[in-house]
Motif scaffolding. Structure first.
Motif, short mmCIF file in Angstrom:
data_model
loop_
_atom_site.label_atom_id
_atom_site.label_comp_id
_atom_site.label_asym_id
_atom_site.label_seq_id
_atom_site.Cartn_x
_atom_site.Cartn_y
_atom_site.Cartn_z
N GLY A 1 -6.74 3.00 -7.16
CA GLY A 1 -5.83 4.12 -7.38
C GLY A 1 -4.40 3.71 -7.67
O GLY A 1 -3.47 4.47 -7.44
N TYR A 2 -4.23 2.52 -8.21
CA TYR A 2 -2.90 1.93 -8.41
C TYR A 2 -1.97 2.84 -9.19
O TYR A 2 -0.80 3.02 -8.82
N ALA A 3 -2.41 3.42 -10.30
CA ALA A 3 -1.54 4.18 -11.19
C ALA A 3 -1.52 5.68 -10.91
O ALA A 3 -0.76 6.42 -11.54
N ASN A 4 -2.34 6.14 -10.00
CA ASN A 4 -2.40 7.57 -9.73
C ASN A 4 -1.07 8.04 -9.14
O ASN A 4 -0.65 7.55 -8.09
N TYR A 5 -0.42 9.00 -9.78
CA TYR A 5 0.94 9.40 -9.41
C TYR A 5 0.98 10.72 -8.65
O TYR A 5 1.62 10.84 -7.61
N ASN B 1 2.91 9.25 -5.69
CA ASN B 1 4.19 9.85 -5.33
C ASN B 1 4.02 11.14 -4.55
O ASN B 1 4.55 11.29 -3.45
N SER B 2 3.28 12.09 -5.13
CA SER B 2 3.13 13.39 -4.47
C SER B 2 1.68 13.79 -4.27
O SER B 2 1.40 14.88 -3.77
N GLY B 3 0.75 12.92 -4.64
CA GLY B 3 -0.66 13.23 -4.44
C GLY B 3 -1.03 13.25 -2.97
O GLY B 3 -0.50 12.48 -2.17
N SER B 4 -1.96 14.13 -2.61
CA SER B 4 -2.37 14.26 -1.21
C SER B 4 -3.89 14.25 -1.08
O SER B 4 -4.62 14.42 -2.06
N HIS C 1 -8.19 2.49 -11.02
CA HIS C 1 -6.87 1.90 -11.21
C HIS C 1 -5.97 2.75 -12.10
O HIS C 1 -4.79 2.94 -11.81
N ASP C 2 -6.50 3.28 -13.20
CA ASP C 2 -5.69 4.02 -14.17
C ASP C 2 -5.97 5.52 -14.17
O ASP C 2 -5.43 6.24 -15.01
N GLU C 3 -6.79 6.00 -13.27
CA GLU C 3 -7.11 7.42 -13.21
C GLU C 3 -5.89 8.22 -12.73
O GLU C 3 -5.33 7.93 -11.68
N ALA D 1 0.85 -1.20 0.00
CA ALA D 1 0.00 0.00 0.00
C ALA D 1 0.88 1.24 0.00
O ALA D 1 1.80 1.35 0.81
N GLY D 2 0.62 2.16 -0.94
CA GLY D 2 1.42 3.38 -1.01
C GLY D 2 2.89 3.12 -1.20
O GLY D 2 3.74 3.89 -0.73
N TYR D 3 3.23 2.06 -1.91
CA TYR D 3 4.62 1.62 -2.07
C TYR D 3 5.54 2.74 -2.53
O TYR D 3 6.65 2.89 -2.01
N SER D 4 5.11 3.54 -3.52
CA SER D 4 5.99 4.56 -4.10
C SER D 4 5.80 5.94 -3.49
O SER D 4 6.37 6.92 -3.97
N SER D 5 5.00 6.02 -2.45
CA SER D 5 4.70 7.32 -1.85
C SER D 5 5.98 8.07 -1.52
O SER D 5 6.88 7.53 -0.87
N GLY D 6 6.08 9.33 -1.99
CA GLY D 6 7.29 10.10 -1.75
C GLY D 6 7.06 11.29 -0.85
O GLY D 6 7.62 11.39 0.24
#
Length: 251
Positions: free
Chosen positions: A179-183, A166-169, A197-199, A144-149
């Motif tokens: 929300g898998y692909a949401n960056y 990454n930077s979404g809040s 998933h792709d939004e 969960a949130g693996y790439s969260s920066g």
């Protein structure tokens, strides 16, 4: 004090009620009190930090003044220096945390990259692994949130939920891979298996049990709009505010 192991508690001067077990455990402790360090080089750099529990090889190794931390697992809280009130349980959990406070990371590599962020809760293997500066996030589930920066105030609940964020809040994702692909998107609400998933955008609402781009319920918070992609049935009275409009049929 109880010191057991080669150079365990070697520098202690006035610290009391400590238990250091293992080679160089609590090596630099001078005046810290009430600490429990168990493992090879556990808490070796601690000087004045108090009421810490570090258990595992090099757990809390760099801690100097941080207090009331619990690090359990090899390399858990390895680089923590001044951060306090943290709980890291699991191999490499909270490894990079230096000054962050009041974090709870539980699981293999959970919160591994966290540096200065505070008030995060990551539970699950590699949950929040990439988070560096994002704060007040609740990420629960494997990856969960693996790439969260740097994203903050997110709630991700489910296996691989918000994986690439990454930077979404201010996002709320509930369901496996929601929300898998949401960056970078913010202010989204995705509910259901693979929902959104792709939004990639912001302020979107998705409620469905698949990765479809036309979910059963879809909305845009910025535009105050709501869309139902299917049959919408109302039982009972339907009341519209003045000025409201309806497109299509209401059964």
């Amino acid at each position: 004090n109880t010191f057991l192991g080669f150079e365990a508690g070697k520098s202690n001067s006035i610290g009391n009620a400590n238990a250091f077990v293992g080679e160089r455990a609590g090596f630099l402790n001078s005046s810290g009190n009430g600490n429990v360090f168990m493992g090879y080089w556990a808490g070796t750099a601690n000087t004045t930090g108090e009421d810490n529990v570090f258990i595992g090889r090099t757990a809390g190794l760099a801690n100097e003044t941080g207090a009331a931390n619990i690090f359990i697992g090899s390399d858990a809280g390895h680089l923590n220096s001044t951060g306090s009130d943290n709980t890291f349980i699991g191999y490499n959990s909270g490894y990079s945390n230096s000054t962050g406070i009041s974090n709870t990371f539980i699981g293999y590599l959970a919160g591994n990259s966290n540096l200065t962020a505070s008030a995060n809760t990551f539970v699950g293997s590699e949950a929040g692994r990439g988070n560096a500066t994002g704060f007040q996030n609740t990420l629960i589930g494997y990856n969960a949130g693996y790439s969260s920066g740097s994203g903050s105030n997110n709630v991700f609940l489910g296996d691989q939920c918000g994986f690439n964020n990454n930077s979404g809040s201010y996002n709320t994702f509930i369901g496996r891979a929601a929300g898998y692909a949401n960056y970078t998107g913010s202010g989204n609400v995705f509910i259901g298996f693979n929902a959104g998933h792709d939004e990639a955008g912001s302020d979107k609402l998705y409620i469905d049990n698949s990765a479809t781009a036309t979910p059963l319920i879809q909305g845009d918070f910025a535009a105050d709009s709501l869309q139902v992609n299917g049959t919408f049935q109302v039982t009972g009275a339907t009341v519209l505010d003045a000025g409201a409009s309806v497109q299509g049929d209401l059964d």
